[in-house]
Motif scaffolding. Structure first.
Motif, mmCIF file in Angstrom:
data_model
loop_
_atom_site.group_PDB
_atom_site.id
_atom_site.type_symbol
_atom_site.label_atom_id
_atom_site.label_comp_id
_atom_site.label_asym_id
_atom_site.label_seq_id
_atom_site.Cartn_x
_atom_site.Cartn_y
_atom_site.Cartn_z
ATOM 1 N N GLY A 1 33.811 37.168 75.397
ATOM 2 C CA GLY A 1 33.103 38.167 74.655
ATOM 3 C C GLY A 1 32.816 39.369 75.455
ATOM 4 O O GLY A 1 33.021 40.532 74.829
ATOM 5 N N LEU A 2 32.453 39.139 76.759
ATOM 6 C CA LEU A 2 32.202 40.542 77.509
ATOM 7 C C LEU A 2 33.362 41.280 77.393
ATOM 8 O O LEU A 2 33.310 42.631 77.576
ATOM 9 C CB LEU A 2 31.404 40.037 78.784
ATOM 10 C CG LEU A 2 31.141 41.147 79.813
ATOM 11 C CD1 LEU A 2 30.239 41.982 79.355
ATOM 12 C CD2 LEU A 2 30.546 40.701 81.154
ATOM 13 N N ALA A 3 34.310 40.582 78.068
ATOM 14 C CA ALA A 3 35.737 41.138 78.052
ATOM 15 C C ALA A 3 36.287 42.122 76.643
ATOM 16 O O ALA A 3 36.660 43.203 77.004
ATOM 17 C CB ALA A 3 36.874 40.484 78.613
ATOM 18 N N HIS A 4 35.942 41.545 75.865
ATOM 19 C CA HIS A 4 36.091 42.374 74.517
ATOM 20 C C HIS A 4 35.293 43.729 74.339
ATOM 21 O O HIS A 4 35.642 44.735 74.066
ATOM 22 C CB HIS A 4 35.947 41.493 73.244
ATOM 23 C CG HIS A 4 35.903 42.246 71.913
ATOM 24 N ND1 HIS A 4 37.016 42.883 71.510
ATOM 25 C CD2 HIS A 4 34.776 42.449 71.163
ATOM 26 C CE1 HIS A 4 36.508 43.508 70.344
ATOM 27 N NE2 HIS A 4 35.237 43.320 70.180
ATOM 28 N N ALA A 5 33.989 43.573 74.605
ATOM 29 C CA ALA A 5 33.223 44.866 74.593
ATOM 30 C C ALA A 5 33.434 45.571 75.740
ATOM 31 O O ALA A 5 33.751 47.092 75.280
ATOM 32 C CB ALA A 5 31.670 44.138 74.842
ATOM 33 N N LEU A 6 33.932 45.223 76.771
ATOM 34 C CA LEU A 6 34.380 46.396 77.795
ATOM 35 C C LEU A 6 35.683 47.079 77.419
ATOM 36 O O LEU A 6 35.874 48.323 77.647
ATOM 37 C CB LEU A 6 34.590 45.430 79.145
ATOM 38 C CG LEU A 6 33.150 44.815 79.593
ATOM 39 C CD1 LEU A 6 33.786 43.940 81.125
ATOM 40 C CD2 LEU A 6 32.179 45.982 80.285
ATOM 41 N N MET A 7 36.582 46.239 76.883
ATOM 42 C CA MET A 7 37.930 46.786 76.701
ATOM 43 C C MET A 7 37.632 47.566 75.376
ATOM 44 O O MET A 7 38.225 48.879 75.339
ATOM 45 C CB MET A 7 39.103 45.715 76.412
ATOM 46 C CG MET A 7 39.286 45.080 77.535
ATOM 47 S SD MET A 7 40.644 43.740 77.492
ATOM 48 C CE MET A 7 40.041 42.568 76.505
ATOM 49 N N ASP A 8 36.867 47.232 74.168
ATOM 50 C CA ASP A 8 36.722 48.051 73.216
ATOM 51 C C ASP A 8 35.813 49.285 73.569
ATOM 52 O O ASP A 8 36.522 50.199 72.834
ATOM 53 C CB ASP A 8 35.955 47.110 72.283
ATOM 54 C CG ASP A 8 35.615 47.855 70.924
ATOM 55 O OD1 ASP A 8 36.608 47.712 70.190
ATOM 56 O OD2 ASP A 8 34.689 48.373 70.511
ATOM 57 N N ALA A 9 35.106 49.331 74.352
ATOM 58 C CA ALA A 9 34.272 50.479 74.812
ATOM 59 C C ALA A 9 35.307 51.570 75.848
ATOM 60 O O ALA A 9 34.963 52.552 75.944
ATOM 61 C CB ALA A 9 33.266 50.179 75.841
ATOM 62 N N ILE B 1 27.628 46.932 83.915
ATOM 63 C CA ILE B 1 29.251 47.394 84.287
ATOM 64 C C ILE B 1 29.158 48.837 83.999
ATOM 65 O O ILE B 1 29.674 49.896 84.742
ATOM 66 C CB ILE B 1 30.094 46.322 83.657
ATOM 67 C CG1 ILE B 1 29.939 45.196 84.388
ATOM 68 C CG2 ILE B 1 31.335 47.302 83.880
ATOM 69 C CD1 ILE B 1 30.716 44.139 83.366
ATOM 70 N N ALA B 2 28.667 49.243 82.710
ATOM 71 C CA ALA B 2 28.758 50.592 82.456
ATOM 72 C C ALA B 2 27.905 51.451 83.122
ATOM 73 O O ALA B 2 28.247 52.574 83.519
ATOM 74 C CB ALA B 2 28.397 50.777 80.790
ATOM 75 N N GLY B 3 26.727 50.996 83.560
ATOM 76 C CA GLY B 3 25.989 51.925 84.426
ATOM 77 C C GLY B 3 26.555 52.145 85.712
ATOM 78 O O GLY B 3 26.506 53.135 86.399
ATOM 79 N N ARG B 4 27.432 51.071 86.464
ATOM 80 C CA ARG B 4 27.891 51.223 87.785
ATOM 81 C C ARG B 4 29.127 52.099 87.593
ATOM 82 O O ARG B 4 29.698 52.864 88.516
ATOM 83 C CB ARG B 4 28.252 50.054 88.290
ATOM 84 C CG ARG B 4 27.075 49.335 88.717
ATOM 85 C CD ARG B 4 27.293 48.001 89.723
ATOM 86 N NE ARG B 4 26.268 47.697 90.460
ATOM 87 C CZ ARG B 4 26.113 47.014 91.713
ATOM 88 N NH1 ARG B 4 27.295 46.798 92.059
ATOM 89 N NH2 ARG B 4 24.906 46.654 92.405
ATOM 90 N N PHE B 5 29.955 51.887 86.502
ATOM 91 C CA PHE B 5 31.457 52.325 86.333
ATOM 92 C C PHE B 5 31.664 53.535 85.404
ATOM 93 O O PHE B 5 32.636 54.104 85.399
ATOM 94 C CB PHE B 5 32.403 51.388 86.592
ATOM 95 C CG PHE B 5 32.103 50.264 87.469
ATOM 96 C CD1 PHE B 5 32.578 50.631 89.017
ATOM 97 C CD2 PHE B 5 31.844 49.194 87.170
ATOM 98 C CE1 PHE B 5 32.446 49.557 89.774
ATOM 99 C CE2 PHE B 5 31.581 47.890 88.200
ATOM 100 C CZ PHE B 5 31.845 48.352 89.565
ATOM 101 N N SER C 1 25.626 52.841 77.915
ATOM 102 C CA SER C 1 24.612 52.185 78.448
ATOM 103 C C SER C 1 24.519 50.777 77.675
ATOM 104 O O SER C 1 23.534 49.878 78.013
ATOM 105 C CB SER C 1 23.256 52.863 78.273
ATOM 106 O OG SER C 1 23.117 52.994 76.847
ATOM 107 N N GLY C 2 25.283 50.290 76.787
ATOM 108 C CA GLY C 2 24.943 49.091 76.303
ATOM 109 C C GLY C 2 26.163 48.506 75.377
ATOM 110 O O GLY C 2 26.741 49.540 74.729
ATOM 111 N N VAL C 3 26.283 47.236 75.183
ATOM 112 C CA VAL C 3 27.285 46.610 74.284
ATOM 113 C C VAL C 3 26.722 47.276 72.824
ATOM 114 O O VAL C 3 27.708 47.752 72.187
ATOM 115 C CB VAL C 3 27.164 45.298 74.298
ATOM 116 C CG1 VAL C 3 27.992 44.664 73.178
ATOM 117 C CG2 VAL C 3 27.641 44.783 75.758
ATOM 118 N N GLY C 4 25.606 47.266 72.456
ATOM 119 C CA GLY C 4 25.106 47.867 71.253
ATOM 120 C C GLY C 4 24.273 49.028 71.402
ATOM 121 O O GLY C 4 23.530 49.374 70.536
#
Length: 479
Positions: free
Chosen positions: A273-281, A468-472, A476-479
């Motif tokens: 689930g997290l991987a999908h969000a990271l790749m989608d973003a 992850i978004a904050g570091r890299f 700021s958020g999945v949603g």
């Protein structure tokens, strides 16, 4: 539904969010905190304010109050948000409002509109794959509010729905191969590379602990490996425990303890689930997802208590209890992840009952050697209203894992500090220099609450995304 179809970037619950232009004018829906209610009443005429006060509406979470127009029809509805800090405050609304299309005021702050939109959509989540004739009453719809990042809402809802779907699916239909099929479908959707190592091929490829845990099942174990992103971007690696069913092995669980063990792949579900969000973003990271997918079963080939297992790192492990299998498969995966010296390594697992006794079903236990990473994760959890709680990797307890015949025992013999000693065991397979955190989570809701039905549950996804978004970079958020 095929295993690949369990990956749905647009789950059906998103259908409760609609575009502008639905037939007929929408019903105004005004969200109010308790403090905001007083301001709102002060701006109304005497008759309108008297009506709301007489109704007893106090802006409690989930409460509603229809507001009449001059002609006696409903001119709008007030919706209570309590003190405004609960991201799920709007989740009761789709069950309590009559069918129709609703619209938030254009002046609703974006962060509040986003929280309402997400909660509204996730309140529509249903797991009805096995119902012969699912019956769904007409549900109210919400027009996408202005100022809301629709892509961000969609990815958060999809990530949470994926975790729930995977955990809810019985092990009869979600074995190691089917879990790999979901990962493959996700890789295809995002243009990621997918690789798997299956069955006895795990041994020459150097995955002995994964093979040992899974060899007792008729369904071969496998290592799932997904890679995405540019090689020159920072490496972020997710490891998820993928035990699709845990009988306890030869140290068999009692029936009460085995009943929910279809959820023992909840760590893998969170990683996907997290991987999908990271790749989608489209975050600027080099993402890797490692999932050891096994079924811990009893058979003539099952591993035994006090067996000594090789691991990918070269350390030998004496099996203290075959029901503590998750840490064994994670050991191989963490050793491989650590080999690449990632900029961030996160593992997620339904690992210990001790963490649940300490923290209950909703709060994941966080264990890490990195104080800065711990502080950042705890802050992200607070910001996302997804609390985490840090347990210490108390170095002195490492002695509890000593073995007289191997480099370490998987469990030791002490009844104390079960979540901490499990974390210390995993730490043996990660270099001290690697920014690593372990999340021991439950992945299950024992009872239903608005937006969070009984069954598979996502814990900490938005907190991890924010970190992850904050570091890299990239939001700021999945949603």
């Amino acid at each position: 539904m095929s295993d690949a179809a369990l990956f749905r970037p647009d789950p059906p619950c998103l259908d409760t969010l609609v575009e502008d232009g639905a037939e007929g004018p929408p019903i105004p829906l005004t969200p109010l905190t308790r403090e905001g209610l007083e301001t709102w009443l002060a701006e109304r005429d005497a008759a309108g304010a008297a009506w709301v006060r007489a109704s007893g509406f106090s802006a409690a979470v989930g409460s509603t109050c229809p507001v009449p127009g001059p002609d006696g029809t409903v001119a709008g509805v007030l919706a209570g948000l309590g003190d405004g800090t609960d991201r799920w405050a709007a989740a009761p609304l789709p069950e309590r409002l009559p069918p129709g299309t609703y619209a938030l005021p254009t002046e609703t702050p974006a962060d509040r509109a986003t929280a309402i939109t997400e909660a509204w959509a996730l309140a529509g989540y249903r797991f009805d794959r096995y119902r012969s004739a699912p019956q769904e009453a007409a549900r109210p719809a919400l027009i996408w509010p202005a100022g809301v990042d629709r892509a961000a809402v969609r990815r958060r809802v999809a990530a949470v729905a994926l975790v729930r779907d995977l955990v809810n699916t019985p092990a009869s239909d979600l074995g190691p191969a089917e879990l790999a099929g979901v990962a493959r479908a996700m890789a295809d959707h995002h243009g990621a590379a997918f690789h798997e190592i299956v069955g006895d091929a795990l041994l020459p490829e150097g995955w002995p602990a994964v093979h040992a845990v899974g060899r007792g099942s008729a369904r071969p174990p496998r290592l799932i490996d997904l890679r995405w992103g540019r090689e020159d971007h920072p490496r972020v690696t997710l490891v998820g425990k993928g035990v699709v069913f845990d009988s306890g092995g030869l140290d068999i669980k009692p029936s009460a303890g085995m009943r929910l063990m279809k959820k023992d792949m909840g760590g893998a579900a969170h990683a996907l689930g997290l991987a999908h969000a990271l790749m989608d973003a489209g975050l600027p990271i080099r993402l890797r997802v490692l999932i050891p997918a096994v079924e811990n079963m009893l058979s003539g080939s099952a591993f035994r208590p006090l067996d000594v297992l090789e691991t990918r790192k070269g350390l030998t492990v004496e099996v203290g209890n075959t029901d503590a299998e998750g840490r064994l498969v994670l050991a191989d995966a963490l050793a491989e992840a650590d080999r690449e010296s990632p900029a961030l390594l996160l593992d997620m697992a339904t690992l210990t009952g001790a963490a649940r006794v300490a923290l209950g079903p909703d709060i994941p236990a966080l264990l890490t050697r990195d104080d800065t990473l711990a502080a950042d994760l705890l802050a992200a959890g607070t910001e996302a209203d997804e609390p985490l709680w840090r347990l210490p990797l108390h170095a002195s307890y490492r002695r509890m894992l000593d073995s007289s015949v191997a480099d370490l025992s998987s469990t030791g013999t002490s009844p104390f500090a079960g979540a901490i000693t499990a974390g210390l065991f995993l730490a043996e397979f990660v270099s001290p220099e690697t920014p690593w955190a372990h999340l021991d989570l439950f992945a299950w809701a024992p009872s239903s609450r608005p937006g969070r039905p009984e069954g598979g549950a996502a814990h900490g996804l938005d907190a991890l995304f924010r970190l992850i978004a904050g570091r890299f970079g990239g939001g700021s958020g999945v949603g």
